[in-house]
Scaffold this motif. Structure first.
Motif, PDB file in Angstrom:
ATOM      1  N   UNK A   1       0.857  -1.178   0.000  1.00 57.47           N
ATOM      2  CA  UNK A   1       0.000   0.000   0.000  1.00 57.47           C
ATOM      3  C   UNK A   1       0.900   1.238   0.000  1.00 57.47           C
ATOM      4  N   UNK A   2       0.803   2.023  -1.051  1.00 59.21           N
ATOM      5  CA  UNK A   2       1.678   3.189  -1.206  1.00 59.21           C
ATOM      6  C   UNK A   2       1.017   4.454  -0.664  1.00 59.21           C
ATOM      7  N   UNK A   3       1.805   5.373  -0.135  1.00 59.19           N
ATOM      8  CA  UNK A   3       1.284   6.699   0.241  1.00 59.19           C
ATOM      9  C   UNK A   3       1.245   7.595  -0.996  1.00 59.19           C
ATOM     10  N   UNK A   4       0.874   8.824  -0.774  1.00 57.98           N
ATOM     11  CA  UNK A   4       0.964   9.791  -1.866  1.00 57.98           C
ATOM     12  C   UNK A   4       2.418  10.226  -2.047  1.00 57.98           C
ATOM     13  N   UNK A   5       2.830  10.501  -3.262  1.00 57.14           N
ATOM     14  CA  UNK A   5       4.201  10.939  -3.546  1.00 57.14           C
ATOM     15  C   UNK A   5       4.205  11.705  -4.858  1.00 57.14           C
ATOM     16  N   UNK A   6       5.304  12.396  -5.096  1.00 58.38           N
ATOM     17  CA  UNK A   6       5.427  13.216  -6.301  1.00 58.38           C
ATOM     18  C   UNK A   6       6.446  12.621  -7.261  1.00 58.38           C
ATOM     19  N   UNK A   7       6.351  13.052  -8.492  1.00 56.61           N
ATOM     20  CA  UNK A   7       7.296  12.619  -9.518  1.00 56.61           C
ATOM     21  C   UNK A   7       8.724  13.007  -9.110  1.00 56.61           C
ATOM     22  N   UNK A   8       9.646  12.054  -9.217  1.00 55.89           N
ATOM     23  CA  UNK A   8      11.058  12.309  -8.912  1.00 55.89           C
ATOM     24  C   UNK A   8      11.423  12.180  -7.446  1.00 55.89           C
ATOM     25  N   UNK A   9      10.441  11.819  -6.610  1.00 59.11           N
ATOM     26  CA  UNK A   9      10.715  11.725  -5.171  1.00 59.11           C
ATOM     27  C   UNK A   9      11.830  10.716  -4.897  1.00 59.11           C
ATOM     28  N   UNK A  10      12.823  11.125  -4.088  1.00 62.20           N
ATOM     29  CA  UNK A  10      13.914  10.266  -3.604  1.00 62.20           C
ATOM     30  C   UNK A  10      14.754   9.670  -4.731  1.00 62.20           C
ATOM     31  N   UNK A  11      14.844  10.409  -5.835  1.00 64.26           N
ATOM     32  CA  UNK A  11      15.741  10.015  -6.918  1.00 64.26           C
ATOM     33  C   UNK A  11      16.802  11.101  -7.081  1.00 64.26           C
ATOM     34  N   UNK A  12      18.058  10.699  -7.014  1.00 66.02           N
ATOM     35  CA  UNK A  12      19.173  11.621  -7.265  1.00 66.02           C
ATOM     36  C   UNK A  12      19.467  11.574  -8.767  1.00 66.02           C
ATOM     37  N   UNK A  13      19.305  12.714  -9.421  1.00 63.48           N
ATOM     38  CA  UNK A  13      19.405  12.762 -10.878  1.00 63.48           C
ATOM     39  C   UNK A  13      20.858  12.846 -11.341  1.00 63.48           C
ATOM     40  N   UNK A  14      21.124  12.248 -12.460  1.00 64.64           N
ATOM     41  CA  UNK A  14      22.467  12.283 -13.048  1.00 64.64           C
ATOM     42  C   UNK A  14      22.931  13.734 -13.220  1.00 64.64           C
ATOM     43  N   UNK A  15      24.141  14.007 -12.721  1.00 70.18           N
ATOM     44  CA  UNK A  15      24.753  15.322 -12.898  1.00 70.18           C
ATOM     45  C   UNK A  15      24.218  16.405 -12.004  1.00 70.18           C
ATOM     46  N   UNK A  16      23.324  16.086 -11.041  1.00 72.88           N
ATOM     47  CA  UNK A  16      22.768  17.154 -10.210  1.00 72.88           C
ATOM     48  C   UNK A  16      23.821  17.753  -9.280  1.00 72.88           C
ATOM     49  N   UNK A  17      24.880  17.003  -8.975  1.00 76.60           N
ATOM     50  CA  UNK A  17      25.986  17.544  -8.168  1.00 76.60           C
ATOM     51  C   UNK A  17      27.001  18.239  -9.067  1.00 76.60           C
ATOM     52  N   UNK A  18      27.477  17.548 -10.084  1.00 80.86           N
ATOM     53  CA  UNK A  18      28.445  18.110 -11.028  1.00 80.86           C
ATOM     54  C   UNK A  18      28.249  17.470 -12.390  1.00 80.86           C
ATOM     55  N   UNK A  19      28.344  18.311 -13.410  1.00 82.13           N
ATOM     56  CA  UNK A  19      28.238  17.820 -14.775  1.00 82.13           C
ATOM     57  C   UNK A  19      29.599  17.810 -15.446  1.00 82.13           C
ATOM     58  N   UNK A  20      29.737  17.042 -16.500  1.00 77.54           N
ATOM     59  CA  UNK A  20      30.994  16.967 -17.234  1.00 77.54           C
ATOM     60  C   UNK A  20      31.392  18.371 -17.694  1.00 77.54           C
TER      61      UNK A  20
END
Length: 419
Positions: free
Chosen positions: A130-149
């Motif tokens: 049983x899932x709660x409500x959540x938003x798109x992208x929740x708890x996902x660390x996106x590629x390059x969000x810290x540093x990009x090439x």
């Protein structure tokens, strides 16, 4: 090197003027070497370190949980698989009403739109979730969000810390270009001093200055050579100094005051020292001379241990940092409150040793100590500089406190207290 001409035309320089002259006159060494990152701690990097692999390198889960679709928010789903850190999830697909277990750091499959932590969902007896409500992208660390090439991760002139070492390792960079170690000669003078590996007679004192200066230089990643003690004779002093070739910095202690046997300053001048300043209006440490013999910087420190060490922190530390190309080479201070009032004999700028703890500065023994002592500097972790006209420091007064061995800054700051 091009001769540096100080604007200070007097033999006696004010502290801030002397410090400015030291820093302005020093040039970065033109010697660089390549080291493994394991051997580069504390060294000054001579190149920008650029991001070669995006951080994170791929979309990954920030939590242990369920990989889900947005359309299934607040619904019941069944588990159809799992993704562990290090797995390649390219073959995983999700339909409506399905989810996968996914662990922290695991690559997020392209079909997963959010991650719901295990603790935020509940499991039915039949294994559905049983899932709660959540938003798109929740708890996902996106590629390059810290540093990009292409991003600069570490700028040229940075003194490398363990965190920088880890940052380079995260890029697959194992070799880095750094400034070569400054070559430093440490020389002591005085008939009364004897080396600590020998036995001192009652009328002799052990040579603590050389050992302390060597340790301080090594702490700053210098290559240090100790030169034998010069006897207090002019000819012996002159011949020893003439042999000091191939160094980036010469540090001497003793022999530059007004005594009959103080020949170091005279010998340095005879050897062609281009003087930047001969004395500094500071207590302790007034007999401090700085200049150049060719490309070699020369800092002649007082013989009294406390004076020599304090002036190393004031002048040699910034000098060595800039010599290595460090962007940060200016002394810094922190604001603190004075814990207990004390008086100062007002003659010139006074360096007052003490301890900085929990935002309070405690003067060492009510400022009742001499420049020939060792215990005050060994028992202190900070100092203040009280300028002319400052005769008493009140309890609770706001102070500019310089921490011994603290990080240097990129801009000049005036840490001398004024009234």
């Amino acid at each position: 090197m091009e001769l540096f001409v100080s604007k200070n035309t007097k033999n006696l320089a004010e502290l801030n003027d002397a410090l400015a002259d030291v820093i302005k006159s020093v040039k970065k060494l033109d010697r660089n070497i390549s080291l493994s990152i394991w051997d580069a701690i504390g060294r000054v990097v001579s190149e920008d370190v650029v991001c070669q692999k995006a951080l994170p390198a791929f979309d990954n889960s920030a939590m242990d949980g369920y990989g889900v679709k947005v359309a299934d928010s607040a619904k019941v789903v069944k588990i159809v698989g799992s993704v562990m850190a290090g797995d390649n999830p390219q073959n995983i697909t999700l339909s409506s009403g399905e989810a996968v277990k996914i662990m922290t750091g695991a690559m997020v499959p392209s079909c997963v739109e959010a991650v719901v932590p295990f603790e935020n969902a509940s499991v039915n007896d039949d294994g559905t979730v049983v899932l709660p409500e959540y938003k798109n992208g929740a708890n996902i660390r996106m590629k390059g969000e810290e540093s990009n090439i292409g991003d600069i991760l570490i700028t040229k002139g940075t003194k490398l810390t363990p965190s920088h070492i880890g940052q380079m390792a995260s890029q697959g960079k194992f070799v880095v270009t750094v400034c070569d170690k400054p070559r430093v000669a440490v020389l002591s003078s005085g008939n009364e001093i004897i080396e600590p590996w020998n036995r001192a007679e009652e009328y002799q004192i052990y040579n603590s200055n050389a050992s302390t200066l060597i340790a301080l230089c090594k702490e700053q990643n210098c290559s240090v050579e100790y030169i034998k003690i010069v006897n207090d004779g002019y000819e012996a002093t002159l011949e020893t100094i003439k042999l000091l070739k191939g160094y980036d910095l010469i540090l001497t202690s003793g022999g530059i005051s007004m005594g009959e046997a103080d020949f170091v300053g005279k010998a340095l001048l005879e050897c062609g020292l281009a003087v930047v300043f001969k004395k500094v209006n500071i207590k302790p440490g007034k007999p401090t001379m700085f200049g150049y013999m060719g490309d070699t910087a020369v800092l002649a420190l007082p013989g009294n241990p406390l004076s020599a060490i304090v002036n190393f922190y004031l002048f040699a530390l910034p000098l060595i940092a800039k010599m290595q190309g460090a962007t940060n080479h200016f002394p810094t201070y922190v604001n603190a409150k004075n814990k207990k009032s004390f008086k100062i004999k007002n003659a010139r700028a006074n360096v007052v040793l003490g301890t900085l703890l929990n935002g309070e500065f405690s003067v060492y023994k009510d400022y009742k100590y001499g420049s020939g002592m060792i215990s005050p500097i060994a028992s202190s972790n900070a100092f203040i500089v009280a300028g002319d006209g400052v005769e008493e420091i009140a309890e609770g007064e706001s102070l500019k406190v310089v921490q011994l061995g603290s990080s240097l800054g990129s801009e000049f700051v005036d840490f001398v207290m004024q009234r």
